[in-house]
Every structure is written in C-alpha cells, then in structure tokens.
Design a protein around this motif. Structure first.
Motif, PDB file in Angstrom:
ATOM      1  N   VAL A  28       0.833  -1.199   0.000  1.00  0.00           N
ATOM      2  CA  VAL A  28       0.000   0.000   0.000  1.00  0.00           C
ATOM      3  C   VAL A  28       0.868   1.250   0.000  1.00  0.00           C
ATOM      4  O   VAL A  28       0.583   2.224  -0.703  1.00  0.00           O
ATOM      5  CB  VAL A  28      -0.959  -0.004   1.203  1.00  0.00           C
ATOM      6  CG1 VAL A  28      -1.829   1.225   1.170  1.00  0.00           C
ATOM      7  CG2 VAL A  28      -1.827  -1.223   1.180  1.00  0.00           C
ATOM      8  N   SER A  29       1.969   1.225   0.763  1.00  0.00           N
ATOM      9  CA  SER A  29       2.770   2.449   0.840  1.00  0.00           C
ATOM     10  C   SER A  29       3.519   2.682  -0.471  1.00  0.00           C
ATOM     11  O   SER A  29       3.661   3.821  -0.903  1.00  0.00           O
ATOM     12  CB  SER A  29       3.735   2.385   2.015  1.00  0.00           C
ATOM     13  OG  SER A  29       4.702   1.398   1.798  1.00  0.00           O
ATOM     14  N   LEU A  30       3.978   1.613  -1.127  1.00  0.00           N
ATOM     15  CA  LEU A  30       4.629   1.819  -2.423  1.00  0.00           C
ATOM     16  C   LEU A  30       3.621   2.364  -3.430  1.00  0.00           C
ATOM     17  O   LEU A  30       3.937   3.245  -4.234  1.00  0.00           O
ATOM     18  CB  LEU A  30       5.239   0.510  -2.928  1.00  0.00           C
ATOM     19  CG  LEU A  30       6.473   0.038  -2.150  1.00  0.00           C
ATOM     20  CD1 LEU A  30       6.923  -1.327  -2.620  1.00  0.00           C
ATOM     21  CD2 LEU A  30       7.605   1.043  -2.275  1.00  0.00           C
ATOM     22  N   GLY A  31       2.387   1.856  -3.372  1.00  0.00           N
ATOM     23  CA  GLY A  31       1.346   2.369  -4.257  1.00  0.00           C
ATOM     24  C   GLY A  31       1.059   3.837  -3.982  1.00  0.00           C
ATOM     25  O   GLY A  31       0.960   4.657  -4.902  1.00  0.00           O
ATOM     26  N   GLU A  32       0.953   4.169  -2.684  1.00  0.00           N
ATOM     27  CA  GLU A  32       0.666   5.556  -2.321  1.00  0.00           C
ATOM     28  C   GLU A  32       1.844   6.459  -2.702  1.00  0.00           C
ATOM     29  O   GLU A  32       1.662   7.602  -3.109  1.00  0.00           O
ATOM     30  CB  GLU A  32       0.371   5.651  -0.813  1.00  0.00           C
ATOM     31  CG  GLU A  32      -0.008   7.027  -0.315  1.00  0.00           C
ATOM     32  CD  GLU A  32      -1.392   7.481  -0.777  1.00  0.00           C
ATOM     33  OE1 GLU A  32      -2.271   6.626  -0.910  1.00  0.00           O
ATOM     34  OE2 GLU A  32      -1.579   8.678  -1.002  1.00  0.00           O
ATOM     35  N   CYS A  33       3.057   5.925  -2.564  1.00  0.00           N
ATOM     36  CA  CYS A  33       4.259   6.695  -2.914  1.00  0.00           C
ATOM     37  C   CYS A  33       4.223   7.064  -4.385  1.00  0.00           C
ATOM     38  O   CYS A  33       4.431   8.234  -4.754  1.00  0.00           O
ATOM     39  CB  CYS A  33       5.496   5.856  -2.593  1.00  0.00           C
ATOM     40  SG  CYS A  33       7.038   6.686  -2.951  1.00  0.00           S
ATOM     41  N   LEU A  34       3.914   6.099  -5.227  1.00  0.00           N
ATOM     42  CA  LEU A  34       3.840   6.353  -6.668  1.00  0.00           C
ATOM     43  C   LEU A  34       2.756   7.392  -6.961  1.00  0.00           C
ATOM     44  O   LEU A  34       2.959   8.328  -7.737  1.00  0.00           O
ATOM     45  CB  LEU A  34       3.553   5.035  -7.388  1.00  0.00           C
ATOM     46  CG  LEU A  34       3.415   5.078  -8.910  1.00  0.00           C
ATOM     47  CD1 LEU A  34       4.665   5.665  -9.524  1.00  0.00           C
ATOM     48  CD2 LEU A  34       3.172   3.679  -9.449  1.00  0.00           C
ATOM     49  N   THR A  35       1.597   7.230  -6.291  1.00  0.00           N
ATOM     50  CA  THR A  35       0.489   8.165  -6.502  1.00  0.00           C
ATOM     51  C   THR A  35       0.880   9.575  -6.097  1.00  0.00           C
ATOM     52  O   THR A  35       0.678  10.538  -6.840  1.00  0.00           O
ATOM     53  CB  THR A  35      -0.725   7.708  -5.682  1.00  0.00           C
ATOM     54  OG1 THR A  35      -1.043   6.373  -6.036  1.00  0.00           O
ATOM     55  CG2 THR A  35      -1.924   8.594  -5.935  1.00  0.00           C
ATOM     56  N   LEU A  43      -6.472   8.981  -0.542  1.00  0.00           N
ATOM     57  CA  LEU A  43      -6.861   8.456   0.766  1.00  0.00           C
ATOM     58  C   LEU A  43      -7.714   7.206   0.608  1.00  0.00           C
ATOM     59  O   LEU A  43      -7.950   6.487   1.564  1.00  0.00           O
ATOM     60  CB  LEU A  43      -7.675   9.502   1.531  1.00  0.00           C
ATOM     61  CG  LEU A  43      -6.936  10.661   2.161  1.00  0.00           C
ATOM     62  CD1 LEU A  43      -7.912  11.562   2.883  1.00  0.00           C
ATOM     63  CD2 LEU A  43      -5.902  10.180   3.140  1.00  0.00           C
ATOM     64  N   GLY A  44      -8.203   6.962  -0.621  1.00  0.00           N
ATOM     65  CA  GLY A  44      -9.143   5.868  -0.836  1.00  0.00           C
ATOM     66  C   GLY A  44      -8.489   4.498  -0.860  1.00  0.00           C
ATOM     67  O   GLY A  44      -9.159   3.502  -1.070  1.00  0.00           O
ATOM     68  N   LEU A  45      -7.167   4.432  -0.619  1.00  0.00           N
ATOM     69  CA  LEU A  45      -6.510   3.127  -0.686  1.00  0.00           C
ATOM     70  C   LEU A  45      -7.049   2.165   0.363  1.00  0.00           C
ATOM     71  O   LEU A  45      -6.926   0.956   0.203  1.00  0.00           O
ATOM     72  CB  LEU A  45      -4.994   3.272  -0.542  1.00  0.00           C
ATOM     73  CG  LEU A  45      -4.290   3.888  -1.757  1.00  0.00           C
ATOM     74  CD1 LEU A  45      -2.791   3.822  -1.601  1.00  0.00           C
ATOM     75  CD2 LEU A  45      -4.700   3.175  -3.035  1.00  0.00           C
ATOM     76  N   GLU A  46      -7.661   2.687   1.415  1.00  0.00           N
ATOM     77  CA  GLU A  46      -8.294   1.802   2.397  1.00  0.00           C
ATOM     78  C   GLU A  46      -9.394   0.984   1.712  1.00  0.00           C
ATOM     79  O   GLU A  46      -9.502  -0.225   1.923  1.00  0.00           O
ATOM     80  CB  GLU A  46      -8.882   2.655   3.530  1.00  0.00           C
ATOM     81  CG  GLU A  46      -9.575   1.886   4.623  1.00  0.00           C
ATOM     82  CD  GLU A  46      -8.612   1.115   5.497  1.00  0.00           C
ATOM     83  OE1 GLU A  46      -7.445   1.523   5.591  1.00  0.00           O
ATOM     84  OE2 GLU A  46      -9.040   0.087   6.046  1.00  0.00           O
ATOM     85  N   GLY A  47     -10.200   1.656   0.882  1.00  0.00           N
ATOM     86  CA  GLY A  47     -11.240   0.948   0.145  1.00  0.00           C
ATOM     87  C   GLY A  47     -10.637  -0.006  -0.876  1.00  0.00           C
ATOM     88  O   GLY A  47     -11.121  -1.118  -1.073  1.00  0.00           O
ATOM     89  N   THR A  48      -9.544   0.425  -1.517  1.00  0.00           N
ATOM     90  CA  THR A  48      -8.866  -0.422  -2.493  1.00  0.00           C
ATOM     91  C   THR A  48      -8.341  -1.688  -1.829  1.00  0.00           C
ATOM     92  O   THR A  48      -8.449  -2.786  -2.368  1.00  0.00           O
ATOM     93  CB  THR A  48      -7.688   0.345  -3.117  1.00  0.00           C
ATOM     94  OG1 THR A  48      -8.145   1.651  -3.474  1.00  0.00           O
ATOM     95  CG2 THR A  48      -7.159  -0.349  -4.327  1.00  0.00           C
ATOM     96  N   GLN A 234      -4.812  -0.035   7.488  1.00  0.00           N
ATOM     97  CA  GLN A 234      -3.510   0.020   6.799  1.00  0.00           C
ATOM     98  C   GLN A 234      -3.537   0.973   5.609  1.00  0.00           C
ATOM     99  O   GLN A 234      -2.547   1.606   5.292  1.00  0.00           O
ATOM    100  CB  GLN A 234      -3.093  -1.367   6.314  1.00  0.00           C
ATOM    101  CG  GLN A 234      -2.505  -2.240   7.382  1.00  0.00           C
ATOM    102  CD  GLN A 234      -3.528  -3.212   7.907  1.00  0.00           C
ATOM    103  OE1 GLN A 234      -4.723  -2.947   7.849  1.00  0.00           O
ATOM    104  NE2 GLN A 234      -3.076  -4.323   8.429  1.00  0.00           N
ATOM    105  N   GLY A 235      -4.703   1.042   4.942  1.00  0.00           N
ATOM    106  CA  GLY A 235      -4.794   1.883   3.761  1.00  0.00           C
ATOM    107  C   GLY A 235      -4.635   3.357   4.082  1.00  0.00           C
ATOM    108  O   GLY A 235      -3.920   4.088   3.403  1.00  0.00           O
ATOM    109  N   LEU A 236      -5.299   3.790   5.155  1.00  0.00           N
ATOM    110  CA  LEU A 236      -5.183   5.192   5.558  1.00  0.00           C
ATOM    111  C   LEU A 236      -3.798   5.476   6.113  1.00  0.00           C
ATOM    112  O   LEU A 236      -3.221   6.537   5.906  1.00  0.00           O
ATOM    113  CB  LEU A 236      -6.220   5.507   6.633  1.00  0.00           C
ATOM    114  CG  LEU A 236      -7.569   5.997   6.137  1.00  0.00           C
ATOM    115  CD1 LEU A 236      -8.545   6.065   7.285  1.00  0.00           C
ATOM    116  CD2 LEU A 236      -7.428   7.371   5.517  1.00  0.00           C
TER     117      LEU A 236
END
Lengths: 314, 359
Positions: A28-35, A43-48, A234-236
């Motif tokens: 999740v953090s690598l995904g958020e980092c890229l984003t 912030l929606g990665l929690e839903g993802t 974890q997503g948030l």
C-alpha cells in the motif's frame, strides 16, 4: 522446549510478526508513494485494500476447482490488482476534475470501495479459500517459533523487490522523470509537452494495483481470512507512512517494516504477560510519525522530497 | 434574473441533479444484484422519510453528523483541510464521560450535563487546535496531522476503556462505567429524538452567522483567501488559525458528548463508528456552508437509517447502504466541477449593448 523459550520468544515473535504485518503496508505504501509522487493524494486506498482482499479471496475460492489449489491464490492476487485498478481509475479521473478535492474523493472512495467489498464479499465470509503457499525455510528446526519466523511469503519477497525497482524507476527512467516532473511542477511538465492527466491517471491506477495486491496479502497470507474487519486501517496509514518515508521507496520499505513491527510488538509482549499498554504500543507508529513531522517540518520550507504540487489542487 | 439568483439556482440544481444521477446508477447496481430498483427506492424513502418514526430515526443519525461536519467546514474557510473529526469526537466523548463520572450525582443533572458538554467541547477543541498549532508553528500538513491524531485518539480510547477506566462487568465490549441515568440527556418531548439535534442545529446556525456575518468570520475568510494579504493587513493569522480550529474541534467534541450522554451512556468503541468520516463528506458536499451542512446531514442520516430495511425486504447485504452512500458522494463531488459550465446559469455578458439596455 518450545514453552521454555519464554522471553527469547519475544524477538522471534516480533520478527515473524514484522514480516507478516509489514507485507500489506509495503504494497500500500509503495502504491501511495507512486500516486503522491505524481502530485495527487489517494486516501481511498483503504477501500482499495478491502476490495483487493475480497477479490483475491473470492477468486481463489472460485478458481480452486478449475486451476488447482496452487494456482488459484495467484489468480486471486492478480484479480486483486485488477480490482484495485478499477477503483484507481475512478479516483484518477474524478480527482482531476476542476475544483474537485482529492482528499474528499479519497474519503468517498473509502466508503464506496468498502461498500463494494462488503457487498460482493458477503457470500465468501464462510467458505475457506486456498491460501498462498509460503517458503518454509525453517523446516530444519524443531522449535515452532523459529519455524514460524522463517515461514516467508513470496508476496513479502515480491514487495522487497518492488521497492528498489520503484526507486530505480523514479531515478533512472524517462517515465519516472515524467512522474516526478508532473508531481513537482505541473507547469514545467506541461511545457515539456507531458500530459498531466495521463501521467497522474497512470500513476494512480498503478498505485492502486499495488494496493490491491496489498489487500490480497491480507486475505490470502496473513491473517488469511476474509472478514469485514480484516483491515485495521492500513490503507489510511499508508498516507502517514509515505510522509514518514519522505516519498522514497526504499524508506517506504524500512517504514513498512517499522510499522509492521510496531504492530507485532503489542501481541508479542502480551504473550509474555505484559499487556497494560497494548493499544498504546499499537499507536506507536502514529505518535512516532507525528513527532518526526514536528521535528523535521518548518513553516519556512516544505519537507525534503515532498512533491511540489501535493495538496495544492493544481 | 439577477446574477446572484442564477448562482443560487445553480448551487441548488447541480447537487439535486447529481443525486438523481446517483439514484440512477444505484438503481442499475441493484438491478445487476437482482433486486427491483423501484422497490429499493421505495424502501429507502419509506425507511428514511416515509413516516414520523422514520424521520425520527433519520434525525437521530443526522445530529452527530451536523456537529462533526463543522469540524471540517469551519477550518475550510481558512483554507485548511482538517480530517480529524473522528479523533475530536472520541476525545470529546472521553472528556464528557470523565467529567460525568467524576461529578456523579453531586450536582443537579442540568449542572452535570453542562459540565459534560463543556468538557467535551474543550477536549475536542484542544485536539484539533493541536493540529492547527502544528500547522501554523511547525508547518506540519494539517490533513496528515489530524489524520494521525485520529489514530492516537482511537488508541487512547481503547487503552482507557480496556484498562484504567474499564467497568469490570462489561465483558464482551470493554466500556467505561455507565453514567447515572439521572444525568443522561433526555429526549425532546413527544419524540424519541434527543437534544443533540437541537445542539447540532444551533451549532450550524451559530457557525453560519459567525463565518458570514461577523468581522471574525470575515478575517478568517480573508486569511483563507490570501494569507499574505491577510498578514499585510495586520490580521493575527496564528490566533485565527488556533481559534477556528478550536471551535471546529469543539463541535466534533460536542458530538462525542451527545453520543455518550444521549445514546450509549458510557464510552466504548461505539464512539468510533464513522460519524467522523461521514462528517467530512457532509462538509465537502455542502461546500463548507454550515446551513447546507445541516440539510446534507439529514440526507445522509436518512441513507444510514435505511440500512436495515434493504436487508429485510430485498435480501440485499447491509453494505448496500455503503455502496449507495459512496455513489451519492462521488456524483455530488463530480458535480463540483460543473459549476460555470452551463450557459443557463451564467449572466449573458456577450449581449450587444443596445439589447442590454432594454432588459
């Protein structure tokens, strides 16, 4: 023998727990980092994450008869990534409309994503799906705790490999330069002839793919079940973690290990009878992140590594 | 039609159209899931607004949302995106229960309730003021800061109700000791609705007047518009930030107090059921206008209240409500980008001067 480990079991339990707990954080953090490198926050990665966890479990369960127990979970992992991409595409398109706040869209996506996950996942709460295999490097030992600590998931190894890969992508590839340019200075990127919309869209979709796989690691590796309470935020947290890691993929890896380890600290201490500050230990990562932010931020300058366009709605 | 009337019409028509589109999309979703969309619409309407008892359910859920939405809406006028509603709500609940339990029956119930409300507002206010102070004095991004504070508040709640403040008789769901029945917030006579609704409405009205009709609100909006200009004009930006953040947090804290003193009677993990995140959405959908926020809260309260009926009469999972809520908010957020895109809501500037004179 095993019971006699006592306090020695604590570091082992933390090591084992760190690996299990940090895998979803890592993806999740690598995904958020890229984003975030592309200048938008998701912030929606929690839903993802939840949708990914559900898709992985459902596909693994449904496919086990046709492709076998070994392949089915891997198909689930792929499905989780694809489901994440669908949610990412919604976020990527909507958050780039004029005057639409990416923070607000993210929160709406948490609600929408978890709604979809719980709606479609309801029939899969009872059945047992085949899980991902693990590499049992501790088979030689007869100490259960050691075996447990050396039972390594290929997903964890995959995450370990993606972190340096992402760093190389940002640093040494043309596309990585595009992402950084769009995130740091959209005007300059536009002058270079880069389509801001496309770069951000692709970054968000790719980031959501990773977050979906993070979800798969929850439902198919650890804890390895599908319930509505499988994610503990974890997503948030990934958003905090990326700031903690200063938008650097390698630091994301260390930060994920730290956050995962901090989560393992509470239960590990509880197992030897120290349980008075269980929840406070669980909150340790947030307190730490906040303090690091307090000491490293300054009103005069932005954080080193922070994408310039982040949070400006440009 | 004047320009202002057109603007107002636009601000009403666009969200309404967005909700209609959301209903359509949700209908398609239900049809795919094998339920009759028209039947589902009917059930949601009946469960949310169909009769007086349904209205009461809706309003019960709307009151904490109104208060929690202010926690995002007020700082937005200063240009701050605060998402610490959940944390401020929890801290408010903890503050209220601590004071309520400490005072016990030593004061008349009204005195205890006032003390609890003040404590809730103080705790919630300080919590968000911390985020504001970190932003102003240390440059810590307020969105991230308040998000982290949420998790710290949740951990604090779990720690306190699981340890130091735990009622040993609450086995399944660790809770604090209950408030004395005497000190519970009552209901509005003739209804099941507790006084929290009145708190919410009053707070929204005060917030509107404060932001739109006072020099304080004007100063805050100036600083939100252009912080450098505000500094040059001599506005105390730091004090404004702290004051607005404190007020914002105190609203969410009051929501926590209402949840404790009117609904649960004790503090436990039920404080953390999503009114905080719901409030953020309400604030954004209402475009940070406190009065619109009250209306949107009623709408969201209605959606939340219809969860049970979808499960009972249409055999849809209870998460259907989450999907519906998500679709509605995504559509309304999208409608934000459509302002100024439709000619009908724009003043006709391109008209020749001769015709303009005749209008």
């Amino acid at each position: 023998m095993a019971e006699a480990l006592g306090w020695l079991g604590v570091p082992l339990a933390i090591a084992a727990g760190t690996m299990r707990g940090s895998t979803p954080f890592l993806f999740v953090s690598l995904g958020e980092c890229l984003t975030e490198k592309s200048g938008k926050i998701n912030l929606g990665l929690e839903g993802t994450l939840l949708t990914g966890a559900m898709s992985a479990y459902a596909i693994s369960y449904l496919a086990q008869d046709s492709v076998g127990e070994f392949l089915a979970p891997w198909l689930g992992v792929l499905a989780a990534g694809l489901a994440g991409m669908v949610l990412g595409a919604i976020h990527g398109w909507l958050s780039q409309q004029p005057r639409v706040s990416d923070v607000a869209v993210g929160i709406a996506m948490i609600i929408f994503g978890s709604g979809i996950a719980f709606f479609l996942g309801k029939p899969f709460i009872q059945p047992i799906a085949p899980k991902l295999m693990t590499l049992d490097l501790g088979a030689w030992s007869n100490v259960p705790q050691l075996q447990d600590a050396l039972r390594i998931s290929p997903l964890f190894l995959l995450g370990l490999a993606i972190a340096p890969l992402l760093r190389w992508f940002f640093k040494s590839t043309r596309w990585g330069l595009f992402v950084r340019a769009v995130g740091d200075s959209p005007e300059a990127a536009r002058a270079m002839g880069i389509s801001i919309f496309k770069v951000r869209m692709l970054s968000i979709v790719a980031g959501s793919f990773l977050a979906g796989i993070g979800g798969a690691s929850l439902s198919l590796y650890y804890p390895g079940v599908w319930t509505e309470r499988i994610s503990t935020g974890q997503g948030l947290m990934a958003v905090a973690l990326v700031i903690f890691a200063r938008w650097n993929p390698i630091n994301c890896l260390y930060a994920s290990l730290l956050f995962g380890g901090a989560q393992a600290l509470g239960p590990a201490l509880q197992s030897v009878g120290v349980d008075s500050f269980y929840y406070i230990f669980n909150a340790a990562p947030y307190i730490l992140t906040l303090f690091i932010a307090i000491f490293t931020c300054s009103p005069q300058k932005t954080l080193v590594g922070s994408p310039g366009a982040l949070g400006t709605n440009k | 039609m004047t320009a202002i009337a057109r603007q107002k019409l636009e601000a009403i028509c666009l969200p309404m159209a967005a909700i209609l589109v959301a209903l359509l999309l949700f209908g398609i979703f239900c049809a795919l899931a094998g339920a009759n969309p028209l039947g589902v619409y009917g059930s949601i309407y009946r469960a949310a607004f169909g009769q007086w008892s349904a209205w009461q359910n809706t309003l019960l859920r709307a009151s904490p949302l109104m208060l929690s939405a202010l926690c995002t809406a007020l700082p937005a006028h200063l240009g701050l995106v605060i998402i610490g509603n959940e944390g401020a709500l929890i801290m408010g609940g903890l503050g209220a229960i601590s004071v309520g339990l400490a005072l016990g029956t030593s004061l008349p119930p009204l005195g205890v309730q006032v003390a609890m409300a003040l404590a809730g507002m103080l705790f919630g206010g300080v919590w968000i003021a911390i985020a504001g102070a970190l932003r102003h004095y240390r440059g810590v991004n307020e969105t991230i800061g308040s998000l982290l504070l949420n998790y710290i508040a949740i951990a604090l709640l779990n720690h306190l109700v699981g340890g130091p403040m735990k009622d040993p008789s609450s086995l399944n769901k660790p809770s604090t000791f209950p408030l004395a029945d005497l000190n519970m917030l009552g209901t509005i006579p003739g209804t099941r609705i507790h006084w929290g609704l009145v708190y919410g409405l009053v707070a929204c009205a005060i917030a509107y007047v404060l932001m739109q009709r006072t020099t304080f609100g004007f100063a805050a909006r100036t600083a939100g518009g252009n912080i450098r200009a505000a500094r040059i004009a001599g506005l105390p930006v730091g004090k404004l930030t702290l004051a607005i953040c404190f007020l914002a947090g105190s609203c969410a804290g009051l929501a926590g107090m209402v949840e404790v003193a009117a609904v649960h009677g004790r503090a436990n993990e039920s404080l953390n059921v999503g009114y905080g995140y719901g409030g953020i959405l309400v604030a954004f959908v209402a475009r940070h206008n406190p009065l619109a926020g009250a209306l949107v809260s009623v709408l969201l309260g209605g959606i939340l209240a219809s969860g049970g009926i979808l499960q009972r009469s249409h055999d849809l999972p209870d998460a259907t409500v989450l999907v519906f809520q998500g679709i509605v908010f995504l559509c309304v957020l999208y409608s934000e980008s459509l302002y100024g895109r439709f000619a009908i809501f724009q003043e006709r500037e391109a008209l020749p001067a001769s015709r303009k004179a005749t209008v």
